[in-house]
Design an enzyme around this catalytic site. Structure first.
Site, PDB file in Angstrom:
ATOM      1  N   CYS A   2       0.854  -1.177   0.000  1.00 22.98           N
ATOM      2  CA  CYS A   2       0.000   0.000   0.000  1.00 22.98           C
ATOM      3  C   CYS A   2       0.892   1.229   0.000  1.00 22.98           C
ATOM      4  CB  CYS A   2      -0.935  -0.011   1.202  1.00 22.98           C
ATOM      5  SG  CYS A   2      -0.136  -0.507   2.731  1.00 22.98           S
ATOM      6  N   LYS A 587       6.680  17.822 -22.126  1.00 21.73           N
ATOM      7  CA  LYS A 587       5.557  16.886 -22.046  1.00 21.73           C
ATOM      8  C   LYS A 587       4.255  17.628 -21.806  1.00 21.73           C
ATOM      9  CE  LYS A 587       3.707  12.830 -22.063  1.00 21.73           C
ATOM     10  NZ  LYS A 587       3.621  12.116 -23.343  1.00 21.73           N
TER      11      LYS A 587
END
Length: 592
Positions: A2, A587
């Protein structure tokens, strides 16, 4: 497995926390959640399932919080449910905690708290931490945490925030990883470095028995006795590319090969949320698609699909042109803005302009929580995952997927058309298997200075995209053109030194484009064709062929673009160029 993330700083916490959680998805999880401090109140949202479920729950909520924590959970104590997802809070909702690991004595602590009248809402061990911190709080969050950790047994890490000290974030490490990221006017907590790589490379790795006390401008580390600890700041050698390249030579190549998954995930995401779409294209007089670069080309293909399957007139406009042109827009129009990052300045401002004129706005983005995602009346999401290569590949085909699914949604043939789309990932896999042949073609033409790309109908935008890919990463001049317009100008350029890439699947315009091929050959042009496997007629007229599997006309753009991406990649790679970070390009373009 997690992940924990935390942010305290000057920027909006929600998109940063959501983005960091996405970069921790590889760790595995069954639920996700966030907590924010907004106007003196604790805002908690958490959902079972993927992060997209969390994003849906947050839809339309324009939070301004500058402090937040987030979590992706893999169930250990308690089933994967909304209630058991993190963050967990105390009874009054003043403290929020996200936690990894196991509190071994949580049942004992829970019973003690219950005897004191504390009511629990979940089955988790984490909730114990939130209640203990609330119980121990006397005006100083650090002191409350120090008292709490002395009662906990096990291996764990957690982060906590409180409404009483909204500009403070505290993290604790004891047997489960936790790092601190150092920024300018902002600081971070995370389970792993990739989560915060977009923001900083300055890292403090916490050791067991340490507590990090963060504000936007300060970082202090203490041991569990409350004594200051001197820590070394590490400049991580990782960047986002090297951290996630996955064994491929370049990120772009990895992302080309990720397209079957990106298409499949985007389709699944669309179908799972389709019922939540609050509009019908047919309810509007016109669809306007605004975008830049590769996203514009995706929108161009989408135009053909929308007009064909939804029957709504559709225009595609460069976002940078839309803003300054006198385009009549009203509440009878739906405007779709396409942006991988969700932050493209021209697209964002164009959508704002359309919204001000009364249009219903839709964002199609790959980054949840981005500006376009938040500011649009509704958003559609591609599920391509992070795309690091500057030249878009998998986000392009993911955008095509969302646009196709949207366009056929109101069609009487919807079921059959969706079945066609479901075939695409497998067909793309088959196309990728031709990479070695494409590489040989690329080697043959890598020293050329100019190329012409021709296509018709659905594959005219693919010609534009193929030319863009080549010029972006190889710096070879390339021009995409509708094949039927060749005789109105570009034909003057064709000679024995001009390779002409012709996109020619067997569709409604196949015979027409074969005529264009003959025109090229008559002027000694060198034909590189993209066509169906086994098409001997096309092969006989071509110097080189890049094959795709046979497919129905509507889905051919998904396939014809693949060899063009590979062609551009192999040329740039063989020329020794920086494929992932070509010169002068970014980007995400956040300036006009």
């Amino acid at each position: 497995m997690c992940g924990i993330v935390g942010y305290v700083g000057r920027d909006l916490a929600l998109p940063i926390v959501l983005g960091a959680l996405e970069r921790l998805e590889y760790r595995g999880y069954d639920s996700a959640g966030v907590a924010l401090i907004e106007d003196g109140k604790l805002i908690v949202e958490k959902k079972k399932g993927k992060i997209r479920e969390l994003v849906k729950a947050l839809w339309g909520k324009d939070y301004k919080a500058k402090t937040g924590i987030g979590h992706t959970r893999w169930a250990t104590h308690g089933k994967p449910t909304d209630e058991n997802a993190h963050p967990h809070t105390d009874e009054k909702g003043e403290f929020a905690v996200v936690h990894n690991g196991i509190i071994e004595n949580y049942l004992e602590l829970k019973e003690e708290l219950k005897k004191e009248g504390v009511k629990f809402r979940s089955e988790t061990d984490t909730e114990v931490i939130a209640h203990l911190i609330a119980k121990n709080y006397r005006g100083d969050l650090l002191e409350a945490v120090l008292k709490t950790v002395k009662k906990l047994k096990g291996a764990f890490a957690f982060a906590v925030i409180t409404v009483h000290e909204p500009n403070r974030l505290i993290g604790v490490k004891q047997g489960s990883p936790l790092i601190v990221g150092l920024g300018e006017g902002e600081n971070f907590l995370a389970s792993d470095i990739p989560a915060i790589l977009p923001y900083t490379k300055k890292i403090i790795v916490l050791d067991d028995g340490e507590i990090a006390d963060l504000t936007p401008d300060t970082v202090n580390i203490y041991n569990f006795e409350g004594e200051p600890v001197s820590k070394e700041v590490m400049i991580t050698p990782w960047d986002l590319v090297s951290a996630e390249k996955g064994g491929f030579k370049h990120f772009m190549l990895k992302e080309i090969y990720e397209q079957p998954k990106a298409i499949n995930d985007t389709l699944k995401g669309f179908l799972s949320t389709e019922d939540a779409i609050p509009f019908k294209l047919k309810d509007f007089r016109r669809v306007l698609i605004i975008a830049c670069g590769t996203s514009y080309h995706a929108g161009f293909v989408g135009k053909y699909w929308i007009e064909r399957f939804a029957g709504v007139p559709t225009e595609v406009i460069y976002a940078s042109e839309f803003r300054y042109a006198d385009v009549p827009v009203s509440d009878k129009d739906i405007v779709i803005g396409i942006s991988q990052s969700g932050e493209t300045a021209d697209t964002k401002f164009a959508l704002q302009s359309a919204k001000e004129k009364g249009a219903f706005t839709v964002g199609l983005v790959n980054v949840v929580g981005s500006a376009i995602d938040r500011e649009s009346d509704f958003s559609l999401h591609t599920h391509a995952g992070p795309e690091i290569g500057v030249a878009a590949t998998k986000t392009f085909t993911a955008q095509l997927t969302a646009l196709y699914a949207l366009s056929v949604r109101e069609s009487e043939e919807r079921e059959n058309l969706i079945r066609l789309l479901e075939k695409v990932p497998s067909l793309v896999e088959q196309t990728l298997n031709t990479a070695e042949e494409v590489e040989k073609v690329a080697e043959k033409y890598m020293k050329k200075k100019n190329m012409l790309y021709l296509g018709r109908y659905l594959n005219y935008p693919i010609a534009l995209e193929g030319a863009l890919k080549l010029k972006e990463i190889s710096y070879i001049h390339a021009e995409g053109y509708p094949a039927g317009e060749m005789k109105h100008g570009p034909i003057a350029l064709i000679d024995e030194n001009m390779p002409v890439v012709v996109i020619a699947p067997k569709d409604r315009v196949y015979e027409k484009i074969l005529s264009n091929v003959e025109e090229v050959l008559a002027r000694k042009g060198r034909v590189i064709s993209v066509g169906f496997k086994g098409d001997e007629t096309l092969k006989s007229k071509s110097e080189s062929v890049m094959e795709i599997p046979k497919a129905e006309e509507p889905i051919t753009p998904f396939l014809t673009v693949i060899p063009l991406q590979l062609f551009a990649y192999f040329i740039a790679s063989k020329l020794g160029l920086d494929v992932d970070q070509p010169r002068n390009l970014a980007k995400t373009v956040t300036v006009e």
